[in-house]
Design a protein around this motif. Sequence first.
Motif, PDB file in Angstrom:
ATOM      1  N   ILE A 448       7.942  -7.243  -1.919  1.00 33.46           N
ATOM      2  CA  ILE A 448       7.511  -6.189  -2.844  1.00 33.46           C
ATOM      3  C   ILE A 448       6.459  -6.708  -3.818  1.00 33.46           C
ATOM      4  CG2 ILE A 448       9.736  -5.004  -2.630  1.00 33.46           C
ATOM      5  CD1 ILE A 448      10.384  -6.033  -5.477  1.00 33.46           C
ATOM      6  N   THR A 449       6.096  -7.992  -3.688  1.00 27.78           N
ATOM      7  CA  THR A 449       5.017  -8.581  -4.499  1.00 27.78           C
ATOM      8  C   THR A 449       4.202  -9.498  -3.593  1.00 27.78           C
ATOM      9  OG1 THR A 449       6.136 -10.626  -5.124  1.00 27.78           O
ATOM     10  CG2 THR A 449       6.584  -8.678  -6.482  1.00 27.78           C
ATOM     11  N   ASP A 471      13.453  -0.683 -10.880  1.00 28.71           N
ATOM     12  CA  ASP A 471      12.549  -1.587 -11.593  1.00 28.71           C
ATOM     13  C   ASP A 471      13.053  -3.008 -11.379  1.00 28.71           C
ATOM     14  OD1 ASP A 471      10.758   0.104 -13.844  1.00 28.71           O
ATOM     15  OD2 ASP A 471      12.561   1.125 -13.147  1.00 28.71           O
ATOM     16  N   SER A 483       6.783  -7.380 -13.517  1.00 31.30           N
ATOM     17  CA  SER A 483       7.605  -6.259 -13.084  1.00 31.30           C
ATOM     18  C   SER A 483       6.877  -5.438 -12.030  1.00 31.30           C
ATOM     19  CB  SER A 483       7.946  -5.354 -14.283  1.00 31.30           C
ATOM     20  OG  SER A 483       8.761  -4.270 -13.887  1.00 31.30           O
ATOM     21  N   THR A 484       7.658  -4.705 -11.273  1.00 34.38           N
ATOM     22  CA  THR A 484       7.145  -3.677 -10.377  1.00 34.38           C
ATOM     23  C   THR A 484       8.229  -2.624 -10.252  1.00 34.38           C
ATOM     24  OG1 THR A 484       6.244  -3.179  -8.189  1.00 34.38           O
ATOM     25  CG2 THR A 484       7.980  -4.838  -8.292  1.00 34.38           C
ATOM     26  N   TRP A 485       7.869  -1.451  -9.722  1.00 37.11           N
ATOM     27  CA  TRP A 485       8.838  -0.373  -9.612  1.00 37.11           C
ATOM     28  C   TRP A 485       8.493   0.498  -8.420  1.00 37.11           C
ATOM     29  CZ3 TRP A 485       6.871   4.604 -10.017  1.00 37.11           C
ATOM     30  CH2 TRP A 485       5.594   4.726 -10.609  1.00 37.11           C
ATOM     31  N   TRP A 492       6.294   0.417  -3.422  1.00 35.01           N
ATOM     32  CA  TRP A 492       6.348  -0.444  -4.591  1.00 35.01           C
ATOM     33  C   TRP A 492       4.954  -0.563  -5.210  1.00 35.01           C
ATOM     34  CZ3 TRP A 492      10.647  -2.270  -6.908  1.00 35.01           C
ATOM     35  CH2 TRP A 492      11.846  -2.090  -6.215  1.00 35.01           C
ATOM     36  N   GLN A 493       4.912  -0.437  -6.520  1.00 32.57           N
ATOM     37  CA  GLN A 493       3.650  -0.446  -7.259  1.00 32.57           C
ATOM     38  C   GLN A 493       3.143  -1.890  -7.440  1.00 32.57           C
ATOM     39  OE1 GLN A 493       2.410   2.737  -8.026  1.00 32.57           O
ATOM     40  NE2 GLN A 493       4.196   3.166  -6.722  1.00 32.57           N
ATOM     41  N   PRO A 494       1.848  -2.062  -7.689  1.00 33.42           N
ATOM     42  CA  PRO A 494       1.309  -3.409  -7.937  1.00 33.42           C
ATOM     43  C   PRO A 494       1.996  -4.053  -9.137  1.00 33.42           C
ATOM     44  CG  PRO A 494      -0.461  -1.849  -7.560  1.00 33.42           C
ATOM     45  CD  PRO A 494       0.792  -1.035  -7.671  1.00 33.42           C
ATOM     46  N   PRO A 495       2.353  -5.327  -9.052  1.00 28.51           N
ATOM     47  CA  PRO A 495       3.021  -6.012 -10.172  1.00 28.51           C
ATOM     48  C   PRO A 495       2.152  -6.029 -11.436  1.00 28.51           C
ATOM     49  CG  PRO A 495       3.226  -7.283  -8.162  1.00 28.51           C
ATOM     50  CD  PRO A 495       2.241  -6.188  -7.873  1.00 28.51           C
ATOM     51  N   PHE A 496       2.810  -6.074 -12.585  1.00 27.83           N
ATOM     52  CA  PHE A 496       2.125  -6.106 -13.877  1.00 27.83           C
ATOM     53  C   PHE A 496       3.011  -6.848 -14.872  1.00 27.83           C
ATOM     54  CE2 PHE A 496       4.742  -2.373 -13.542  1.00 27.83           C
ATOM     55  CZ  PHE A 496       5.403  -2.291 -14.753  1.00 27.83           C
TER      56      PHE A 496
END
Length: 565
Positions: A448-449, A471, A483-485, A492-496
């Motif tokens: 997921i990352t 999350d 984090s990602t969600w 899954w969204q891009p990590p930040f």
Amino acid sequence: MFTANAHSVSDTAISVHWHYTTEHAEGVETLTIEQRRSDGVGRVTSASPSPATSDGVCLFGDLDANVEYVYAVSATLTDGSSVSATATATTMPHPTSPSRPRPSVKAPFGLQVVDWYNLRATLTWKNGEGYGKVLVRVGDGTGVDSQIELDGSPTQYTTGRLTSGRMCRFAVKGGVDRSALSHNWDYSDWTSIDQLAPPGPSPDRIPSLGFAGLDAYWIDARATVGTAGALPGKGWGRALPITPADAASSRSDIAAVTRGSQVDLFWTGSDGAIGSTWAEPAHLAGEWTRPFPITPPGAAAAGSALAVVNRSGGGQLDMFWIGPDGAVASTWANPDGTPWHTPFPITAPHAARPGSPVAVVERGGGQLDVFWIGPDGAIGSTWADPDGKPWRPPFPITPPGAARSNSPLAAVHRGGGQLDVFWIGPDGAIGSTWADPDGKPWRPPFPITPPGAARSNSPLAAVHRGGGQLDVFWIGPDGAIGSTWANPGSGWQPPFPVTPSAATRGDSSLVAFHRGGGQLDVFWIGPDGAAASTWANPGSGWQPPFPVSPPQTARPGSPLAVVTR
């Protein structure tokens, strides 16, 4: 509005009734009733009914006939404010008709103090006969005695907090209703002892729980389990110790869980036993109980992870850890006051590799799923229904080598029976797999990352925010929390990052949870040894990090646990 009234029920007893009404949410947290004769004769006595309620009755017995008594009733509310009211009543005269001599009641004997903890004395005694009630009187040399009435024929009582270094007098007497009338009691003589209260912490150094709040836990340099709490609208309070020094082993984990307003806390002692304590706002004013073991010594491997769950929210707690033989072990307790059950393994020996994490989640209906990492780097699992059947044979949910050597583990119930599990792979990417309750196998693992998202010793936390959104949090190579969600209908969204770089200490642990209404809170250990936090509400960004404890609060390698009530 707070009111009180009193009325005589016999020549030796007065009943005091109080009532509090409000249009707001606050309730009564503590209550004290002081009794004195209106003519000033005798000592002032007091009673503290427990649990404190907004509406109740307290019966004062063993009084003089035909005497007016004054009752000052004061209450502390859950919002910190206080209210008070006064009531008076006169006991009935002695009966004028001839009456038989009152038969003697055998007095209690063997009164002793068997324990002091946080300046509270635990008294025990033996009853001279079967009583209908027992009166306990406590005086700590301040000129005010407190008296409590216990129904039945008890043989133990724990006092309120007394004054350090004062000579205390403890007394008990038994009551019997030989006439079968509800308010015509015969009493024994008092049995009393004197004992000096030991040195102890000042009241502002004794941690306690309020009726609602957020609580964080860690281990300090003295191997003491410590805490700080935040109450709604009041911010974080001071950091205080919960256990004596050296309670936790050098590599102990921490686990915490709520059952109603009660919090149960767990750690591993230097003897390999799992220790526990608990606190509940209506019990001893929310003070933490004396720590006690829930397993024999040697039950847990050195550095074993701990995981606990409140099964179905009904108060049954199930605890899991890794034993010295590498088996995943468990014990459980119901909320009926019975002791913790004898520990037992739920896997064969060597199921978990040394240092394996443990995660547990309730899927719904009381089914528990437990996860660990095996010697081959695969994520292992087993499960049990509340049907009395044994734990199922363990099975892998990933191929071998899925998790790197020091990978953490997180598991979440997304709702509807779907489980999601997360770990860190050999390339530093966060990996995941999931399963629905449709009987299909666990899905093939996926990242997921990107690779390298997590630093070499990163912890991991995952939380279900509601509505199926997950999350996930970790610590990146720059010391920032990443984090990602994902929502059910999106990937899954891009990590930040949710913190600046270098926000975390090199050995920081990590906790995240959903407070309700979509708010997420994340906790970690900062470079200065303080427990720190940040939070975000739906529609707003992550807030600037802030400390919740002083610097050097958490020892090197300290775990963290957080609960909300």
